[in-house]
Design a protein around this motif. Structure first.
Motif, PDB file in Angstrom:
ATOM      1  N   SER A 304       0.830  -1.208   0.000  1.00 51.44           N
ATOM      2  CA  SER A 304       0.000   0.000   0.000  1.00 51.44           C
ATOM      3  C   SER A 304       0.860   1.252   0.000  1.00 51.44           C
ATOM      4  CB  SER A 304      -0.923  -0.006   1.226  1.00 51.44           C
ATOM      5  OG  SER A 304      -1.754  -1.152   1.230  1.00 51.44           O
ATOM      6  N   ARG A 305       1.934   1.254   0.798  1.00 49.02           N
ATOM      7  CA  ARG A 305       2.823   2.422   0.821  1.00 49.02           C
ATOM      8  C   ARG A 305       3.480   2.652  -0.528  1.00 49.02           C
ATOM      9  NH1 ARG A 305       4.351   0.123   5.818  1.00 49.02           N
ATOM     10  NH2 ARG A 305       6.253  -0.717   4.835  1.00 49.02           N
ATOM     11  N   ASP A 306       3.899   1.568  -1.194  1.00 53.83           N
ATOM     12  CA  ASP A 306       4.524   1.712  -2.515  1.00 53.83           C
ATOM     13  C   ASP A 306       3.549   2.292  -3.535  1.00 53.83           C
ATOM     14  OD1 ASP A 306       6.854   0.722  -1.510  1.00 53.83           O
ATOM     15  OD2 ASP A 306       6.503  -1.349  -2.181  1.00 53.83           O
ATOM     16  N   GLU A 307       2.281   1.874  -3.458  1.00 49.72           N
ATOM     17  CA  GLU A 307       1.287   2.423  -4.380  1.00 49.72           C
ATOM     18  C   GLU A 307       1.074   3.906  -4.145  1.00 49.72           C
ATOM     19  OE1 GLU A 307      -2.136   0.037  -3.766  1.00 49.72           O
ATOM     20  OE2 GLU A 307      -1.385  -1.684  -4.925  1.00 49.72           O
ATOM     21  N   GLU A 308       1.005   4.316  -2.873  1.00 51.88           N
ATOM     22  CA  GLU A 308       0.853   5.738  -2.578  1.00 51.88           C
ATOM     23  C   GLU A 308       2.087   6.526  -3.013  1.00 51.88           C
ATOM     24  OE1 GLU A 308      -1.757   7.297  -1.515  1.00 51.88           O
ATOM     25  OE2 GLU A 308      -2.934   5.440  -1.390  1.00 51.88           O
ATOM     26  N   ARG A 309       3.269   5.947  -2.813  1.00 50.23           N
ATOM     27  CA  ARG A 309       4.497   6.616  -3.244  1.00 50.23           C
ATOM     28  C   ARG A 309       4.527   6.778  -4.760  1.00 50.23           C
ATOM     29  NH1 ARG A 309       7.671   3.328  -1.150  1.00 50.23           N
ATOM     30  NH2 ARG A 309       7.841   4.335   0.884  1.00 50.23           N
ATOM     31  N   LEU A 310       4.034   5.769  -5.486  1.00 50.87           N
ATOM     32  CA  LEU A 310       3.975   5.856  -6.939  1.00 50.87           C
ATOM     33  C   LEU A 310       3.034   6.966  -7.386  1.00 50.87           C
ATOM     34  CD1 LEU A 310       4.727   4.715  -9.705  1.00 50.87           C
ATOM     35  CD2 LEU A 310       2.844   3.078  -9.461  1.00 50.87           C
ATOM     36  N   LYS A 311       1.922   7.108  -6.696  1.00 52.08           N
ATOM     37  CA  LYS A 311       0.992   8.180  -7.048  1.00 52.08           C
ATOM     38  C   LYS A 311       1.650   9.547  -6.842  1.00 52.08           C
ATOM     39  CE  LYS A 311      -3.182   5.545  -5.932  1.00 52.08           C
ATOM     40  NZ  LYS A 311      -4.376   5.434  -5.038  1.00 52.08           N
ATOM     41  N   ARG A 312       2.382   9.698  -5.725  1.00 51.07           N
ATOM     42  CA  ARG A 312       3.049  10.977  -5.477  1.00 51.07           C
ATOM     43  C   ARG A 312       4.123  11.244  -6.537  1.00 51.07           C
ATOM     44  NH1 ARG A 312       2.892   9.087  -0.107  1.00 51.07           N
ATOM     45  NH2 ARG A 312       5.121   8.563  -0.192  1.00 51.07           N
ATOM     46  N   THR A 313       4.813  10.204  -6.966  1.00 50.96           N
ATOM     47  CA  THR A 313       5.833  10.360  -8.003  1.00 50.96           C
ATOM     48  C   THR A 313       5.203  10.806  -9.311  1.00 50.96           C
ATOM     49  OG1 THR A 313       7.140   8.624  -6.950  1.00 50.96           O
ATOM     50  CG2 THR A 313       7.704   9.186  -9.213  1.00 50.96           C
ATOM     51  N   MET A 314       4.055  10.214  -9.673  1.00 51.54           N
ATOM     52  CA  MET A 314       3.359  10.611 -10.888  1.00 51.54           C
ATOM     53  C   MET A 314       2.913  12.065 -10.812  1.00 51.54           C
ATOM     54  SD  MET A 314       1.115   7.165 -11.596  1.00 51.54           S
ATOM     55  CE  MET A 314       0.232   7.950 -12.928  1.00 51.54           C
ATOM     56  N   LEU A 315       2.445  12.508  -9.625  1.00 54.73           N
ATOM     57  CA  LEU A 315       2.009  13.889  -9.459  1.00 54.73           C
ATOM     58  C   LEU A 315       3.182  14.850  -9.629  1.00 54.73           C
ATOM     59  CD1 LEU A 315      -0.180  15.923  -8.732  1.00 54.73           C
ATOM     60  CD2 LEU A 315       0.334  15.519  -6.308  1.00 54.73           C
ATOM     61  N   SER A 316       4.365  14.483  -9.076  1.00 54.54           N
ATOM     62  CA  SER A 316       5.525  15.359  -9.230  1.00 54.54           C
ATOM     63  C   SER A 316       5.957  15.447 -10.684  1.00 54.54           C
ATOM     64  CB  SER A 316       6.676  14.851  -8.359  1.00 54.54           C
ATOM     65  OG  SER A 316       7.092  13.565  -8.786  1.00 54.54           O
ATOM     66  N   GLU A 317       5.837  14.330 -11.450  1.00 55.21           N
ATOM     67  CA  GLU A 317       6.181  14.368 -12.864  1.00 55.21           C
ATOM     68  C   GLU A 317       5.228  15.279 -13.628  1.00 55.21           C
ATOM     69  OE1 GLU A 317       6.221  10.418 -14.255  1.00 55.21           O
ATOM     70  OE2 GLU A 317       8.124   9.869 -13.287  1.00 55.21           O
ATOM     71  N   VAL A 318       3.936  15.199 -13.295  1.00 53.01           N
ATOM     72  CA  VAL A 318       2.966  16.082 -13.946  1.00 53.01           C
ATOM     73  C   VAL A 318       3.305  17.541 -13.659  1.00 53.01           C
ATOM     74  CG1 VAL A 318       0.541  16.789 -13.974  1.00 53.01           C
ATOM     75  CG2 VAL A 318       1.142  14.369 -14.006  1.00 53.01           C
ATOM     76  N   LEU A 319       3.638  17.845 -12.402  1.00 51.65           N
ATOM     77  CA  LEU A 319       4.010  19.222 -12.055  1.00 51.65           C
ATOM     78  C   LEU A 319       5.264  19.656 -12.823  1.00 51.65           C
ATOM     79  CD1 LEU A 319       3.382  19.139  -8.187  1.00 51.65           C
ATOM     80  CD2 LEU A 319       1.971  20.234  -9.939  1.00 51.65           C
TER      81      LEU A 319
END
Length: 438
Positions: A304-319
């Motif tokens: 679960s933590r890895d999935e949340e970390r992946l979402k945050r990584t995707m958001l930073s790439e979008v930014l």
């Protein structure tokens, strides 16, 4: 000497009187093979023949003992099997008539109980089948002559990888011109000693090349490299790290042999699995986990933590993509036109009546971060995704370095896309100094 017939129920003859033996009979424990057998009459009169003496130790051969049932002797078991073979399964009356010692019901009950429904026999047959399959399973992947060899197109990549294997001839296309050196050699009596020795040396060289041919063919066949695709599919059963080791160590396979080489790879695969398991257990211990129930909970929470970390990584790439200057300027200009009530700028129609496509939006496309501003502008105008552009660029630069220069026609032959796009990419790379004209 005499040989036994193929039928296991045939009785061997007596060595003394050549009569067929009936139980009990005597077998010499010191003579043989073949076994030295005597009937009781010849044994009692002390029959001797060649090396056999009457004072040799002996064994009494008899089948008068139970095997599967206390009421059935071994001889009766053999007689039952012989009768079933002669009369057929199910003809129990004929089986009983041939045996003479048991009734129809006794024969049927005993055969069904001990030879059909016996779980011991069933498990034994299963174990024998599994053992046979285990023996047939080979670690190496040899090519058997019964297999249908692949038939690649001549001079294709697969054909070259298979050393030019020709299925119709079961031969290879390497070192095919060794015989040319012998075609003009003729041994005549007028040859000088030096010329004769030179011709012998050429023949020896040819002989060594023939031995090298056979060695290569044997290596390719033993390691199953004829059916290369099958070999590669089976190779993928290993983890990625072991596959890399397999690729590196493949050049040493001809030294070890097929079975030894695959045992070596299997041992490294086992070592890799053990190291990975040890690392996982060490991770549990570092997290303070002491039992596997807690470890399962830890794995679930870690996922679960890895999935949340992946979402945050995707958001930073979008930014990061949003912060791109050219894309941001285009978006702000378009929003300003909309806010002021003006119609957003549309592309100018071409003279042919076709509307030119709008610039490609690079936001979110993989590989955009590897481009500089000019390359991003080129990809937007040519409508080329960054990943494809980077591949075309690498191919053109590599070819230019090989040839010492590159012409437009060579670039068009190298990358199969629209010729106008190819010209724009070619001109851009020339202008930026990545490649030079031939």
């Amino acid at each position: 000497a005499f040989g036994f017939p193929g039928d296991p129920f045939d009785k061997p003859p007596c060595r003394g009187c050549s009569s067929y033996l009936t139980e009990p009979y005597v077998k010499c424990a010191e003579c043989g093979p073949p076994p030295f057998l005597l009937c009781l009459q010849c044994f009692t009169r002390g029959f001797e023949y060649k090396k056999h003496q009457s004072d040799h130790t002996y064994e009494i051969m008899t089948s008068d003992f139970p095997v599967l049932d206390p009421n059935w002797t071994a001889q009766e078991e053999m007689s039952l099997l012989e009768a079933v073979m002669d009369c057929g399964f199910g003809n129990w009356q004929d089986v009983a008539n041939q045996m003479c010692t048991k009734s129809k019901e006794e024969c049927e009950k005993h055969y069904m109980k001990h030879f059909i429904n016996n779980p011991l026999f069933a498990s034994t047959l299963l174990n024998l089948k599994q053992a046979e399959e285990a023996q047939q399973h080979e670690t190496a992947i040899p090519f058997h002559s019964a297999d249908d060899p692949p038939r690649p197109t001549f001079d294709s990549l697969l054909s070259r990888d298979m050393a030019g294997y020709m299925p119709a001839r079961a031969d290879f296309e390497f070192d095919n011109y060794a015989e040319w050196d012998l075609r003009d050699i003729d041994f005549v009596e007028d040859d000088s000693d030096i010329l004769h020795a030179l011709k012998i040396a050429v023949v020896d060289i040819y002989h060594s090349r023939l031995k090298e041919r056979q060695r290569r063919k044997k290596i390719i066949r033993d390691h199953g490299l004829i059916n290369l695709r099958k070999f590669q599919i089976l190779e993928r059963r290993y983890p990625k790290e072991v596959q890399d080791l397999y690729e590196t160590m493949r050049r040493f396979a001809r030294i070890l042999g097929p079975v030894e080489h695959d045992k070596f790879i299997e041992s490294h695969a086992l070592e890799f699995e053990l190291r990975r398991e040890i690392k996982r257990l060490q991770e549990y211990r570092a997290a303070g986990i002491t039992n596997f129930c807690s470890a399962r909970t830890y794995d679930h929470l870690k996922k679960s933590r890895d999935e949340e970390r992946l979402k945050r990584t995707m958001l930073s790439e979008v930014l990061q993509y949003i912060q791109d200057s050219s894309a941001c300027q285009q978006w702000l200009s378009r929003q300003a036109d909309i806010d002021s009530g003006l119609t957003p700028t549309v592309p100018v129609p071409s003279t042919t009546g076709k509307r030119s496509a709008p610039p490609l939006n690079l936001t979110g496309l993989p590989g955009t971060e590897k481009l500089n501003e000019k390359e991003k502008e080129l990809c937007q105008m040519v409508r080329l995704v960054p990943g494809a552009y980077l591949e075309y660029k690498a191919a053109l630069v590599n070819e230019c370095n090989k040839q010492g220069g590159l012409r437009l026609a060579q670039a068009r032959a190298l990358i199969k896309i629209d010729v106008n796009k190819t010209r724009k990419i070619y001109d851009f790379l020339i202008r930026e100094g990545y490649i030079t004209k031939a």
